[in-house]
Design an enzyme around this catalytic site. Sequence first.
Site, short mmCIF file in Angstrom:
data_model
loop_
_atom_site.label_atom_id
_atom_site.label_comp_id
_atom_site.label_asym_id
_atom_site.label_seq_id
_atom_site.Cartn_x
_atom_site.Cartn_y
_atom_site.Cartn_z
N ILE A 52 0.88 -1.18 0.00
CA ILE A 52 0.00 0.00 0.00
C ILE A 52 0.91 1.22 0.00
O ILE A 52 1.58 1.50 1.01
CB ILE A 52 -0.90 0.01 1.25
CG1 ILE A 52 -1.72 -1.29 1.35
CG2 ILE A 52 -1.83 1.24 1.22
CD1 ILE A 52 -2.44 -1.49 2.68
N ASN A 54 1.98 5.43 -0.83
CA ASN A 54 1.50 6.73 -0.37
C ASN A 54 2.21 7.83 -1.15
O ASN A 54 3.40 7.69 -1.46
CB ASN A 54 1.80 6.85 1.13
CG ASN A 54 1.15 8.05 1.76
OD1 ASN A 54 1.65 9.18 1.63
ND2 ASN A 54 0.04 7.84 2.40
N ALA A 55 1.49 8.93 -1.42
CA ALA A 55 2.06 10.04 -2.18
C ALA A 55 3.30 10.61 -1.50
O ALA A 55 4.19 11.15 -2.18
CB ALA A 55 1.01 11.14 -2.36
N TYR A 57 5.47 8.78 -0.11
CA TYR A 57 6.42 7.66 -0.25
C TYR A 57 6.75 6.95 1.07
O TYR A 57 6.60 5.75 1.18
CB TYR A 57 7.73 8.10 -0.93
CG TYR A 57 7.59 8.41 -2.42
CD1 TYR A 57 6.38 8.85 -2.96
CD2 TYR A 57 8.67 8.27 -3.28
CE1 TYR A 57 6.25 9.13 -4.31
CE2 TYR A 57 8.55 8.55 -4.64
CZ TYR A 57 7.33 8.98 -5.14
OH TYR A 57 7.22 9.26 -6.47
N CYS A 62 4.85 -2.52 2.90
CA CYS A 62 5.02 -3.73 2.09
C CYS A 62 3.89 -4.73 2.35
O CYS A 62 3.26 -4.72 3.42
CB CYS A 62 6.33 -4.41 2.44
SG CYS A 62 7.80 -3.53 1.92
N GLU A 64 4.10 -7.90 2.99
CA GLU A 64 4.38 -8.80 4.12
C GLU A 64 4.00 -8.15 5.44
O GLU A 64 3.39 -8.77 6.32
CB GLU A 64 5.87 -9.16 4.16
CG GLU A 64 6.37 -9.87 2.93
CD GLU A 64 6.91 -8.93 1.86
OE1 GLU A 64 6.28 -7.87 1.61
OE2 GLU A 64 7.94 -9.24 1.26
N1 THU Z 1 7.51 -4.26 -1.63
C1 THU Z 1 6.80 -5.19 -0.91
O1 THU Z 1 5.58 -5.10 -0.76
N2 THU Z 1 7.50 -6.22 -0.34
C2 THU Z 1 8.85 -6.36 -0.41
O2 THU Z 1 9.41 -7.20 0.28
C3 THU Z 1 9.62 -5.53 -1.34
C4 THU Z 1 8.94 -4.31 -1.82
C5 THU Z 1 6.78 -3.14 -2.22
C6 THU Z 1 7.08 -1.82 -1.61
C7 THU Z 1 6.73 -0.88 -2.73
O3 THU Z 1 5.33 -0.62 -2.67
C8 THU Z 1 7.02 -1.67 -3.98
O4 THU Z 1 7.10 -3.03 -3.58
C9 THU Z 1 8.33 -1.28 -4.68
O5 THU Z 1 9.38 -1.27 -3.78
#
Ligand code: THU
Length: 154
Positions: A52, A54-55, A57, A62, A64
């Site tokens: 998810i 966000n503007a 950043y 993540c 997980e």
């Molecule tokens: N991201 C994840 O959701 N899990 C990870 O382990 C690596 C990165 C997401 C964060 C961001 O929204 C996008 O992937 C690019 O980095």
Amino acid sequence: MTEYRELTKDNICDLIAAAIEARRNSYSPYSHYQVGAALLTADGRVVTGCNIENAAYGPSNCAERTAFFKAVSEGIRAFAAIAIVGSPEGEELTQYAHPCGVCRQVMREFCEPENFRVIVAKSEEDYRVMTLAELLPESFGPENVRDGNEQCQR
Ligand code: THU
């Protein structure tokens, strides 16, 4: 000590399918990188999450951690495995999306490194399984800050 179930091939396939489904909810208008995760609890429930963004950043989350925080906020603190799928928007799952360092440390808070399984997948047939200990060796965890007789409440 938490009793972890053996992971079967069926468990793994179900988790990957749930992660693929969760990835459909990814909110990633900035990176256009979509991630889904499915967390298997020690008692067999599945909690999903997506990334998810966000503007601003920084507040982005993540997939997980979304799954972990959903579970912990519902009172669940014992986990067996997590499946993760991630690839750029509009593409097939072309890569194994390994968890970032921050997510590995969040896993470390609630999971036993030698027992907790991390599955990175391109499909239900194409995946890798690792332990958290392999992904985060020589780690720092709750035991390090536990003092004297005090027990972390799991
Ligand atoms: N991201 C994840 O959701 N899990 C990870 O382990 C690596 C990165 C997401 C964060 C961001 O929204 C996008 O992937 C690019 O980095």
